[in-house]
Design an enzyme around this catalytic site. Structure first.
Site, PDB file in Angstrom:
ATOM      1  N   ASP A 165      44.535  37.158  -4.225  1.00 31.74           N
ATOM      2  CA  ASP A 165      45.402  36.924  -3.076  1.00 31.74           C
ATOM      3  C   ASP A 165      46.876  36.718  -3.398  1.00 31.74           C
ATOM      4  O   ASP A 165      47.743  37.268  -2.766  1.00 31.74           O
ATOM      5  CB  ASP A 165      44.952  35.671  -2.322  1.00 31.74           C
ATOM      6  N   GLU A 402      35.947  26.983  -9.261  1.00 33.87           N
ATOM      7  CA  GLU A 402      36.300  28.332  -8.800  1.00 33.87           C
ATOM      8  C   GLU A 402      37.145  29.065  -9.851  1.00 33.87           C
ATOM      9  O   GLU A 402      36.950  30.245 -10.123  1.00 33.87           O
ATOM     10  CB  GLU A 402      37.097  28.207  -7.487  1.00 33.87           C
TER      11      GLU A 402
END
Ligand code: DGY
Length: 447
Positions: A165, A402
């Site tokens: 992103d 993550e």
């Protein structure tokens, strides 16, 4: 294999995140099914000994496939208050509701692994036959809709579509996108340290694009012509290319005896033409100066000069020549010297390197897995081993986060994260019961 004695095991994490045939990346922060997360997570389910559950993950992802072939990046199987932008913002009228963009299609490569390494041969053949046509349509969609001019370089319409992103690669193209003209409330920064997430500047533009898609009825031709963000994205191009190679190999080897090559003859012909185009077109993205591949802002016609892990993913696709592969290999030692919990998503010598902010410098283990395969495929065994070791070190320091601060190893973003657990189970520390029960390769050679 986590350093924390009371922490849940990798398999526990998959079970914790299982919402009924699909696995959320992590509770709260990402409460739906994500496209490339699902594919990577399926490897974890298989390695944990549950092959049926691995294929179920794939089937549930394909429930979100659009009639035109796209497999969206989020499938909103249920309701959740903890995520923005949810289905009402995307405005996609179908059931289950979905987002309106895709994500790097690592699914096909994962399915080849599920098929080849699955112990239950009858299950593998049945599930492959049931799911492969949908994945062929997915790849045809990518080439048709995202490379209508046959450049060999598919484009993305949103930084989220790259899955990376907030990469510095997108700073330039995103500057050409206006900010959204509406108030909204982010949820991510209430759940995760904001210094590990994108700024409001980027979110204003992310949400503008979501509204732009909706206002244009998701019309492929209009989006290709008018979308203010159109990037030939090196990670997307590479992962798609590898996936296509794997799809073609699955069909042609016909190890399952399903007659796939004849049933899908026309589609295979088209996919092979797209492969050939990419093999040529990729060279326009090579930087002799930086020694890696780059993305390209197709609107501004500018190469995006940032050294990132994305720029080495062509290795995973078998796209670089031997000299290019060697050049990329020479980058790894420096990269790891400055950020040992690598491979940092942005090279640590970049002025935009931030070791714990989303895609601006942390490490992601599923990217490392693809890079390690890529280096190994090109005979760069030592580089592959270094990346694998750095990945193990991240988990040893922080457990199943993550992503990881590439300088300190500290865990960042969501905790108890499915794809990190899956990478540990499948790649870094496979259980003996999994490796011992792998189907003998002679039975399932497909490429
Ligand atoms: C997010 O919301 O952070 C996701 O990466 C978008 O897919």
């Amino acid at each position: 294999m986590t350093a924390m004695p009371d922490a849940p095991s990798a398999h526990d994490i998959l079970k914790l995140n299982d919402l009924g045939g699909y696995t959320v990346p992590t509770r709260g922060l990402y409460p739906f099914q994500w496209n490339w997360d699902a594919a990577i997570t399926a490897l974890g389910w298989m390695a944990a000994g549950d092959e049926a559950r691995a294929w179920r993950e794939v089937e549930r992802l394909l429930e979100g496939q659009w009639d035109n072939g796209m497999v969206p990046h989020i499938i909103f199987h249920g309701d959740a208050e903890t995520y923005f932008p949810g289905p009402e913002v995307w405005g996609v009228q179908r059931s289950p509701s979905t987002s309106a963009i895709s994500q790097p299609p690592v699914l096909a490569s994962v399915m080849k692994i599920l098929f080849e390494e699955g112990h239950d041969r009858a299950l593998a053949s049945e599930k492959l036959a049931a799911t492969l046509p949908a994945v062929i349509n997915y790849h045809l969609w990518f080439y048709r809709e995202r490379d209508p001019e046959n450049t060999g370089r598919v484009c993305s319409y949103h930084p989220w579509e790259s899955g990376m992103d907030n990469s510095p690669q997108w700073d330039g193209p995103l500057a050409g996108v206006p900010p959204v003209d509406a108030e909204y409330v982010r949820r991510d920064t209430g759940l995760v340290d904001p210094s590990e997430r994108p700024h409001k500047y980027e979110y204003d533009r992310y949400i503008y694009l979501v509204q732009f898609f909706q206002q244009n009825d998701h019309d492929g031709e209009v989006l290709y012509r008018d979308c203010p963000y159109r990037v030939e994205d090196i990670s997307l191009i590479s992962i798609l290319h590898r996936g296509t190679r794997d799809l073609v190999a699955l069909c042609e080897a016909d190890a399952a005896g399903l007659g796939l090559a004849s049933t899908h003859g026309e589609a295979l012909y088209s996919l092979k033409q797209s492969q050939a185009l990419t093999e040529q077109g990729i060279q326009a993205l090579w930087s002799e100066e930086l020694g890696c591949f780059l993305s390209h802002d197709a609107r501004a016609d500018v190469l995006l000069e940032h050294v990132t892990t994305a720029g080495m993913l062509p290795l995973f696709a078998g796209l670089p020549n031997a000299i290019q592969a060697e050049r990329m290999g020479t980058l790894v030692a420096d990269w790891l010297a400055e950020a040992p919990y690598g491979l940092a998503s942005t090279h640590p010598q970049s002025t935009r390197f931030e070791p714990k902010r989303y895609w601006r410098g942390p490490s992601w283990l599923h990217i490392n897995w693809m890079l390690a395969i890529g280096f190994e495929d090109h005979g760069l065994i030592q580089e592959a081993a270094q990346i694998k070791q750095a990945s193990k070190d991240c988990i040893a320091v922080a457990g199943y986060y993550e992503y990881f601060n590439s300088v300190t190893g500290e865990g960042c973003g969501g905790r108890d994260f499915s794809w990190t657990a899956a990478m540990d189970l499948y790649w870094l520390n496979p259980l003996e019961s999994f490796t011992a029960s792998k189907a003998p390769q002679s039975e399932v050679e497909t490429s």
